[in-house]
Design a protein around this motif. Structure first.
Motif, short mmCIF file in Angstrom:
data_model
loop_
_atom_site.label_atom_id
_atom_site.label_comp_id
_atom_site.label_asym_id
_atom_site.label_seq_id
_atom_site.Cartn_x
_atom_site.Cartn_y
_atom_site.Cartn_z
N ARG A 477 20.49 62.85 41.13
CA ARG A 477 19.43 62.95 40.13
C ARG A 477 18.07 63.23 40.77
O ARG A 477 17.21 63.86 40.19
N VAL A 478 17.88 62.74 41.99
CA VAL A 478 16.63 63.00 42.71
C VAL A 478 16.50 64.48 43.03
O VAL A 478 15.40 65.05 43.05
N LEU A 508 16.70 53.84 53.18
CA LEU A 508 15.42 54.25 53.76
C LEU A 508 15.43 55.73 54.13
O LEU A 508 14.41 56.42 53.97
N VAL A 509 16.57 56.22 54.60
CA VAL A 509 16.67 57.64 54.94
C VAL A 509 16.52 58.49 53.68
O VAL A 509 15.81 59.51 53.66
N LEU A 515 9.72 61.67 49.96
CA LEU A 515 8.28 61.68 50.20
C LEU A 515 7.67 63.06 50.02
O LEU A 515 6.45 63.18 49.89
N MET A 516 8.51 64.10 50.04
CA MET A 516 8.01 65.46 49.89
C MET A 516 8.19 65.99 48.47
O MET A 516 8.06 67.19 48.22
N ASP A 517 8.48 65.10 47.54
CA ASP A 517 8.70 65.52 46.15
C ASP A 517 7.41 66.11 45.56
O ASP A 517 6.30 65.73 45.95
N ASP A 524 4.87 58.33 45.06
CA ASP A 524 4.25 57.00 45.14
C ASP A 524 5.31 55.90 45.14
O ASP A 524 5.20 54.93 45.89
N ARG A 525 6.33 56.06 44.29
CA ARG A 525 7.39 55.05 44.28
C ARG A 525 8.13 55.02 45.62
O ARG A 525 8.45 53.95 46.15
N ALA A 526 8.43 56.19 46.15
CA ALA A 526 9.16 56.26 47.42
C ALA A 526 8.36 55.59 48.54
O ALA A 526 8.92 54.83 49.35
N VAL A 527 7.05 55.84 48.60
CA VAL A 527 6.21 55.22 49.63
C VAL A 527 6.20 53.70 49.48
O VAL A 527 6.34 52.95 50.46
#
Length: 877
Positions: A477-478, A508-509, A515-517, A524-527
């Protein structure tokens, strides 16, 4: 014949399609001709009416011009044209100016000798008449109500009802005698309209409505419509007065089951089965009549009967079992709506062995019915889940097949909700249910459903034996979905990393790749989640990933605005405890029935304000209450302090603040000859509480609810429970019952009081429910430092299930991890509860029950405040 083959029939041609408004306005000039052509005028006026009824927008100027042109048609004596003029006047009355210019013409036609003019003239006249002019035609309306011509009398009665609804109820009340006379008419339609008007006049007077119903039930009516209306009024009386089925009104409903009109019989049967607290034995006569309708040659009767029986089968399936043979015969009905309802009713009443056979029959024509009835099938399957837990796998498989078929959003949403319900009911089918949902989101075109399923996977997936198998579906889905779905997928991945230590490095991987979305929210959520997971601290995982922020969005916005508007806001940090807790997930959402508009679209655009948010907005508008700080909790159900039939009806809602309790009293004056002033409720408080201030209601008119407040201070932190004695105090002034104007002869009035029921303040009033998806992590985080344990026997409860219900009702906390569901065959059970105590203190309860000769329980309470632990433990013991 060859000539006609390619031509449309003249009847099939729409002569009014693609009408141009400006062209029609030009045509209305023929209304001003010296010699009118009735046929031409009828055609043009019909076009004007067509535009109006099809939603055409007329400006006030345009409508007024057309209206004045129409008034020129009064000079024609053509009956058809004249009656069309009346309809045009009614339709344009609300959008035109100076419509009262035709009052004299309508009054003349209303009192004339031409009966064909009189009825439509009455309707048109009442449409343009306002409250100030109504008295001028009152005498004519009274005469029309008792007119010998049925069409005139019916027009007068219906017009009177419309006038009453527009705010002239007091004037229409003076026409009661004429309406009573019309009620005894031999004409069925006049009886029906007279009964409707009479009920509307008296509906605010319960005693008068009861007398009306009692009188009419003893007299024979000619109108089947009147019988149906009387049945509905009788049901309202039964519900409002909480009468038992032993009353004469219930006997009347049973008598209507033997009426010669099928309409009346069905209305009576439907009324009986919808009564509150009706037993299976009491609805048996109604079910028998509905069973006869199942074999009717009329499709409408069969549909009405099977739909009503489907509703009854949900509450009393054993009663409907006698109709199974008749329902079986309807499975092959040509009308697929009837066949669908028949099968869903059989699903509710049938045995475990018949389920699979009925499923196959449903599958044979699912593609032929609309989504509306597919939803009925899904809801019927949902009712089967608690009854036949051994069939959960087959039911789940059937729903999975339906989920892959074509269908609209509501249909898919219902299926997804049903699968989630089955997962909640039976943990044994959790993995298969999650697998079906994972397959569905691979090709799901509805973002809302994908987000809902991803949230479920994030909460339930980590607790399965093999959580890693769901990661692929979530990460897809990402990569493939829209930004809102990608953000939900990132959150679901983070929950796996926080709850499953073995998967943390892999998660984490994956988060690093997010992060490049292209979307800010996803990045922001990923960070945030990546930073928290790298700390390897269970407390941070619980606060920022697993449990989340239990704050009301509407309340958060209000608190931030209040914080930033304070000139000294930079001197101290924003306190998150000042934000009300979000209760959206904990409240019961009413099930949407077929035909009701969906509120989904509204929820997409803005956060939905909860009941507490609405209360907070009202309270903060009062200066004396706004000083008390943020509102912590409001009671969901008002406490009745009087009977509904008393002179003054009072209800109480409790609002909890950090150090205060605000009691909100809603007072209704049911005496029409009294006006109350300076109304307030004086409270005699127990120890530990002090009534600081009363906020009286300055004026309380007849039948208009008003609010008064009492502010009570909590003298110490352990002031939690108590009983308050209440007295309603006010100043009485006599007034005219009709107009509500004060009677100056009686001076300033006199003081009076009225004793009310007591109000109890309980522990649940100080605790707000919160959801803890990962209870174990939150439990370990609080630690044993302030832990309090109590062990006691529950001698007044029958079993563990009853004990769990009583604890939930008393303490007012949120059950976690479905621990409120008790296995009937188990002799032990653990109940997990979470909440926030007044002041922002998290509190968790673990209650272990064991059943022997009596039910015993061991209560363990944890919180960061020892006082809170002691209060909750003492209240439970």
């Amino acid at each position: 014949m060859n000539f006609m083959k390619g031509e449309k029939k003249e009847d099939d041609i729409d002569h009014y399609a693609n009408l141009d408004k400006s062209t029609v306005f030009q045509d209305t000039r023929c209304f001003n001709d010296n010699v009118l052509n009735p046929k031409k005028c009828i055609g043009v006026l019909t076009k004007v009416m067509y535009l109006l009824n099809q939603g055409g927008s007329f400006t006030t100027t345009e409508a007024t011009e057309v209206f004045f042109a129409v008034t020129k048609l009064w000079q024609s004596n053509d009956i058809t044209l004249r009656r069309l003029v009346y309809s045009a006047v009614r339709s344009m009355a609300g959008i035109s100016q100076d419509v009262i210019i035709v009052t004299s013409s309508l009054t003349k036609d209303m009192t004339g000798k031409e009966d064909l003019y009189r009825a439509p003239a009455i309707r048109a006249l009442c449409a343009i008449t306002d409250n100030t002019m109504l008295q001028a035609i009152e005498r004519y309306m009274k005469q029309a109500i008792v007119d010998k011509n049925p069409s005139v009398a019916s027009a007068a009665l219906v017009s009177s009802l419309h006038i009453s609804q527009k705010g002239s109820n007091e004037i229409v009340k003076r026409w009661v005698n004429e309406t009573q006379e019309a009620l005894s008419s031999d004409n069925a339609m006049i009886q029906y309209h007279a009964l409707g008007l009479l009920y509307h006049i008296r509906k605010h007077d319960r005693l008068a409505v009861t007398k009306l119903v009692t009188k009419q039930t003893k007299s024979a009516m000619r109108s089947p419509f009147g019988y149906c209306l009387l049945i509905r009024i009788a049901c309202k009386v039964l519900v409002n007065e909480e009468r038992s089925t032993d009353s004469s009104l219930y006997d009347y409903l049973e008598t209507c089951l033997r009426h010669k009109s099928e309409m009346v019989v069905y209305e009576a049967a439907r009324a009986i089965v919808n009564l509150k607290n009706v037993t299976a034995r009491e609805i048996q006569p109604a079910v028998s009549m509905l069973q006869l309708f199942l074999g009717s040659p009329k499709p409408t009767l069969r549909y009405a009967a099977v739909k009503t029986l489907s509703h009854v089968a949900t509450i009393h399936p054993s009663v409907v079992t006698t109709c199974n043979m008749d329902l079986e015969s309807l499975i092959t009905d040509k009308n697929r709506s009837i066949a669908t309802l028949a099968i869903t009713t059989l699903l509710k009443t049938g045995s475990e062995s018949s389920i699979e056979r009925l499923m196959k029959q449903i599958s044979s024509f699912m593609s032929e019915i609309s989504d509306e009835f597919k939803i009925v099938v899904v809801e019927a399957i949902q009712t089967l889940c608690p009854k036949f837990p051994r069939k959960h796998n087959s039911l789940m498989s059937f729903l999975a097949v339906m989920l892959r078929e074509e269908g609209g959003y509501e249909y898919k949403r219902t299926i997804v909700s049903t699968i989630i319900t089955i997962i909640d009911e039976n943990p044994d089918v959790k993995e298969s249910g999650l697998a079906h949902l994972c397959e569905f989101i691979e090709d799901c075109e509805h973002n809302e459903l994908a987000i809902k399923i991803l949230s479920l996977l994030g909460n339930e997936g980590p607790m399965t034996p093999n959580p890693s198998k769901y990661i692929r579906f979530i990460y897809n889905r990402v990569i493939l979905e829209a930004a809102p779905v990608r953000a939900a997928a990132v959150t679901a991945l983070a929950k796996f990393g926080a709850a499953c230590e073995s998967l943390s490095n892999s998660i984490l991987v994956l988060l690093d790749r997010c992060l490049m979305d292209s979307d800010d929210e996803v990045r922001d959520r990923a960070v945030l989640y990546q930073t928290v997971l790298r700390q390897k601290q269970n407390g941070l995982n619980s606060d920022y990933i697993l449990n989340g922020l239990n704050a009301s969005i509407v309340g958060l916005e209000r608190a931030l605005l209040h914080y930033t508007s304070n000139p000294t806001f930079s001197e101290k940090p924003f306190d998150l405890k000042s934000v009300p807790i979000d209760t959206t997930q904990m409240r019961d959402v009413p099930k949407q029935t077929i035909g009701e508009p969906s509120t989904l679209n509204a929820s997409k655009t803005a956060p939905v304000a909860t009941t507490q948010d609405i209360f907070a907005e009202q309270l903060y508008a009062i200066p004396e209450i706004s000083k008390l700080g943020p509102l912590f909790k409001s009671s969901t159900k008002p406490v009745e302090l009087t009977e509904m039939e008393t002179e003054y009806v009072v209800q109480c809602v409790k609002h909890t603040f950090s150090n205060h309790i605000v009691f909100q009293f809603e007072v209704t004056n049911t005496l029409s000859d009294q006006l109350l002033e300076d109304v307030f409720v004086e409270m005699e408080e127990p120890d530990g509480f002090e009534a600081m201030q009363y906020l009286p209601l300055k004026r309380l008119s007849y039948n208009e609810p008003g609010l008064t407040y009492t502010i009570v201070e909590l003298k110490s932190s352990d002031s939690v429970t108590g009983t308050f004695l209440n007295t309603l105090k006010f100043t009485v002034k006599d007034c005219d019952p009709t107009t509500g104007e004060l009677d100056d002869e009686h001076g300033p009035g006199y003081k009076d009081e009225y004793v009310l029921e007591n109000v109890d303040l309980v522990v649940a009033d100080h605790i707000q429910k919160v959801m803890k998806p990962n209870f174990a992590t939150s439990w370990d985080e609080l630690g044993e430092e302030n832990q309090v344990e109590e062990t006691f026997a529950l001698s007044t409860v029958k079993n563990i299930e009853d004990a769990v219900k009583q604890v939930l009702l008393f303490v007012g906390m949120q059950p976690c991890e479905r621990s409120d569901k008790v296995n009937a065959t188990s002799s032990s059970h653990t109940l997990l509860l979470a909440g926030v105590f007044r002041g922002g203190h998290d509190v968790l309860v673990r209650a272990r029950f064991a059943e022997g000769q009596n039910v015993t329980t061991k209560i363990t309470v944890r919180s960061r405040s020892l006082t809170v632990c002691e209060i909750v433990a003492a209240s439970l013991s």
